[in-house]
Scaffold this active site. Structure first.
Site, PDB file in Angstrom:
ATOM      1  N   ASP A  18       0.834  -1.191   0.000  1.00 30.96           N
ATOM      2  CA  ASP A  18       0.000   0.000   0.000  1.00 30.96           C
ATOM      3  C   ASP A  18       0.876   1.251   0.000  1.00 30.96           C
ATOM      4  O   ASP A  18       1.759   1.398   0.838  1.00 30.96           O
ATOM      5  CB  ASP A  18      -0.899  -0.019   1.240  1.00 30.96           C
ATOM      6  CG  ASP A  18      -2.046   0.978   1.175  1.00 30.96           C
ATOM      7  OD1 ASP A  18      -1.935   1.979   0.443  1.00 30.96           O
ATOM      8  OD2 ASP A  18      -3.042   0.751   1.877  1.00 30.96           O
ATOM      9  N   HIS A  20      -0.461   4.528  -0.047  1.00 28.34           N
ATOM     10  CA  HIS A  20      -1.267   5.690   0.288  1.00 28.34           C
ATOM     11  C   HIS A  20      -0.607   6.463   1.431  1.00 28.34           C
ATOM     12  O   HIS A  20      -0.616   6.018   2.575  1.00 28.34           O
ATOM     13  CB  HIS A  20      -2.688   5.260   0.682  1.00 28.34           C
ATOM     14  CG  HIS A  20      -3.458   4.723  -0.468  1.00 28.34           C
ATOM     15  ND1 HIS A  20      -3.439   3.387  -0.804  1.00 28.34           N
ATOM     16  CD2 HIS A  20      -4.258   5.328  -1.364  1.00 28.34           C
ATOM     17  CE1 HIS A  20      -4.209   3.193  -1.853  1.00 28.34           C
ATOM     18  NE2 HIS A  20      -4.719   4.356  -2.221  1.00 28.34           N
TER      19      HIS A  20
END
Length: 163
Positions: A18, A20
Site C-alpha cells: 500500500d 497511500h
C-alpha cells in the site's frame, strides 16, 4: 486521567504494498499534536520493519494503516512476529480500509482481534477517540504486574473496551 508527564511513543506505517501516504502524514501530525511521539515508517512497510522499529525505539504501540483493501492479508502473523521478537505484549492498532468489498465492520473487527490486534478502526474513525484509547491503553499496559489472581488490570481494560 492521564499523567501529564507521561511520554508516549508509537511506530506508524502503511503496511504491505500500500502506497497511500496522505493519511499517514495526517495521522502523524495529529498524534504529535496530542503529545504522542511518532516514528513514521512511511508506506509499503513490511511486518519485519514494524517489529525492528518498535524494538529499536522502545515503542509503546505499533499502529498499522492500510487503505488499499489487502490489510487482512498483510496483517496476518504480526502478533506472532512480535512475540518471536520478545515484544509480544506491545499494543497493536490497525485501521483503514482493511478488506476488499463492503463487509460488516464488526465482522472485520472480530477477524483482526482474532489475529491479535488490540484495536481495529474503520477509515472513518474519529482521531480524538483513537488518541484517548491509545493513551489509555498505553497507561494500562504500564500497570505493574498485580499478580495472576488480581482482577484490577482486567477491569481497566474492560472499562476501555466500552468506549
Amino acid at each position: 486521567m492521564f499523567d501529564a508527564n507521561a511520554t508516549y511513543k508509537v511506530v506508524l506505517g502503511v503496511i504491505g504494498a500500500d502506497c497511500h501516504a496522505v493519511g499517514n502524514k495526517i495521522l502523524t501530525s495529529l498524534l504529535n499534536r496530542a503529545g504522542i511521539e511518532v516514528v513514521n515508517l512511511g508506506v509499503m512497510v513490511s511486518q519485519a520493519e514494524f517489529v525492528t522499529a518498535a524494538l529499536a525505539e522502545n515503542a509503546d504501540a505499533i499502529l498499522v494503516s492500510s487503505i488499499y483493501g489487502h490489510g487482512e492479508i498483510d496483517c496476518q502473523g504480526l502478533r506472532e512476529r512480535c512475540e518471536a521478537a520478545g515484544i509480544g505484549n506491545i499494543l497493536l492498532y490497525v485501521g483503514g480500509n482493511l478488506v476488499i468489498g463492503k463487509q460488516d465492520f464488526e465482522t472485520v473487527k472480530s477477524r483482526f482481534e482474532d489475529m491479535g490486534y488490540d484495536r481495529v478502526f474503520p477509515a472513518s474513525a474519529n482521531i480524538d477517540d483513537v488518541v484517548t484509547l491509545l493513551k489509555g491503553d498505553i497507561e494500562l499496559s504500564r500497570v505493574p504486574n498485580l499478580g495472576h489472581n488480581s482482577g484490577a488490570a482486567a477491569v481497566g481494560f474492560a472499562d476501555w473496551a466500552a468506549i
